[in-house]
Design an enzyme around this catalytic site. Structure first.
Site, mmCIF file in Angstrom:
data_model
loop_
_atom_site.group_PDB
_atom_site.id
_atom_site.type_symbol
_atom_site.label_atom_id
_atom_site.label_comp_id
_atom_site.label_asym_id
_atom_site.label_seq_id
_atom_site.Cartn_x
_atom_site.Cartn_y
_atom_site.Cartn_z
ATOM 1 N N GLY A 1 0.838 -1.193 0.000
ATOM 2 C CA GLY A 1 0.000 0.000 0.000
ATOM 3 C C GLY A 1 0.870 1.238 0.000
ATOM 4 N N GLN B 1 3.108 10.006 1.409
ATOM 5 C CA GLN B 1 4.398 9.315 1.484
ATOM 6 C C GLN B 1 5.333 9.699 0.343
ATOM 7 O OE1 GLN B 1 2.379 5.275 2.186
ATOM 8 N NE2 GLN B 1 4.308 5.073 3.253
ATOM 9 N N CYS C 1 6.275 0.253 7.699
ATOM 10 C CA CYS C 1 5.843 1.338 6.826
ATOM 11 C C CYS C 1 7.019 1.780 5.970
ATOM 12 C CB CYS C 1 5.352 2.498 7.693
ATOM 13 S SG CYS C 1 4.822 3.942 6.758
ATOM 14 N N LEU C 2 6.769 1.999 4.692
ATOM 15 C CA LEU C 2 7.832 2.450 3.788
ATOM 16 C C LEU C 2 8.388 3.797 4.222
ATOM 17 C CD1 LEU C 2 6.149 1.429 0.411
ATOM 18 C CD2 LEU C 2 8.005 0.240 1.587
ATOM 19 N N HIS D 1 -4.305 1.451 7.493
ATOM 20 C CA HIS D 1 -2.947 2.002 7.544
ATOM 21 C C HIS D 1 -2.819 3.169 6.557
ATOM 22 C CE1 HIS D 1 1.607 1.387 7.948
ATOM 23 N NE2 HIS D 1 1.525 2.166 6.874
ATOM 24 N N GLU D 2 -3.364 2.973 5.346
ATOM 25 C CA GLU D 2 -3.198 4.004 4.314
ATOM 26 C C GLU D 2 -4.108 5.215 4.568
ATOM 27 O OE1 GLU D 2 -0.581 3.689 2.689
ATOM 28 O OE2 GLU D 2 -0.290 1.569 3.136
ATOM 29 N N HIS E 1 -2.506 7.441 6.945
ATOM 30 C CA HIS E 1 -1.523 8.344 6.321
ATOM 31 C C HIS E 1 -2.194 9.633 5.833
ATOM 32 C CE1 HIS E 1 2.370 6.394 6.282
ATOM 33 N NE2 HIS E 1 1.890 5.270 5.773
#
Ligand code: CO
Length: 160
Positions: free
Chosen positions: A48, A53, A90-91, A132-133, A136
């Site tokens: 995702g 991000q 997380c990226l 999660h997304e 963000h």
């Protein structure tokens, strides 16, 4: 299409904690952005990615938990139920994993690339990805929600 730089919480902690704005006009630029987000997500082996991000404070998300690419514009959770605890990374937070509690299932409303409103239901990993997304988009990182640090884990944790 182009790979974008992923912002991380060491260099861009303030940006990653900002709330993203609604997309009002789904134009060519937004569609290209979604393409770039997907390409970036695949290159970084995430499942995702949210626009903040890559430094863009707009409500755009891409998800692929292995069942195909989903692009979401202005997603919002309209129903949720149950509870699951699982490991996330997380990226934008390299090298950190932790257990996070999420709903077991969610139902969302979002726009697709044509601007049409769609509803989508997700369970288990997909519910985790969606939460999660969307976090963000609201300036929330999973590290703000860690309930415990895993003692053991394999590589099979959520990464987005
Ligand atoms: Co993330």
């Amino acid at each position: 299409m182009a790979i974008r730089n992923i912002r991380n919480n060491n260099d861009d902690n303030i940006l990653l904690h900002k709330r993203a704005k609604r997309v009002e006009s789904i134009n060519h630029k937004i569609l290209m952005l979604l393409e770039d987000m997907a390409e970036t997500m695949y290159k970084e082996e995430g499942v995702g990615l949210a626009a903040p991000q890559i430094g863009i404070l707009r409500r755009l998300v891409v998800i692929d938990i292995g069942t195909g690419l989903t692009k979401l514009i202005n997603p919002e959770i309209i129903e949720q139920g149950g509870q699951q605890q699982g490991i996330e990374g997380c990226l934008s937070v390299p090298g950190v994993t932790g257990e996070v509690i999420r709903p077991q299932r969610v139902r969302i409303r979002a726009q697709n690339e044509t601007g049409a409103y769609i509803e989508l239901e997700g369970n288990d990993l997909l519910a985790r990805a969606i939460c999660h997304e969307i976090d963000h988009l609201n300036g929330v990182l999973f590290i703000d929600k860690i309930v415990s640090v895993p003692r053991f884990y394999n590589n099979n944790y959520y990464k987005g």
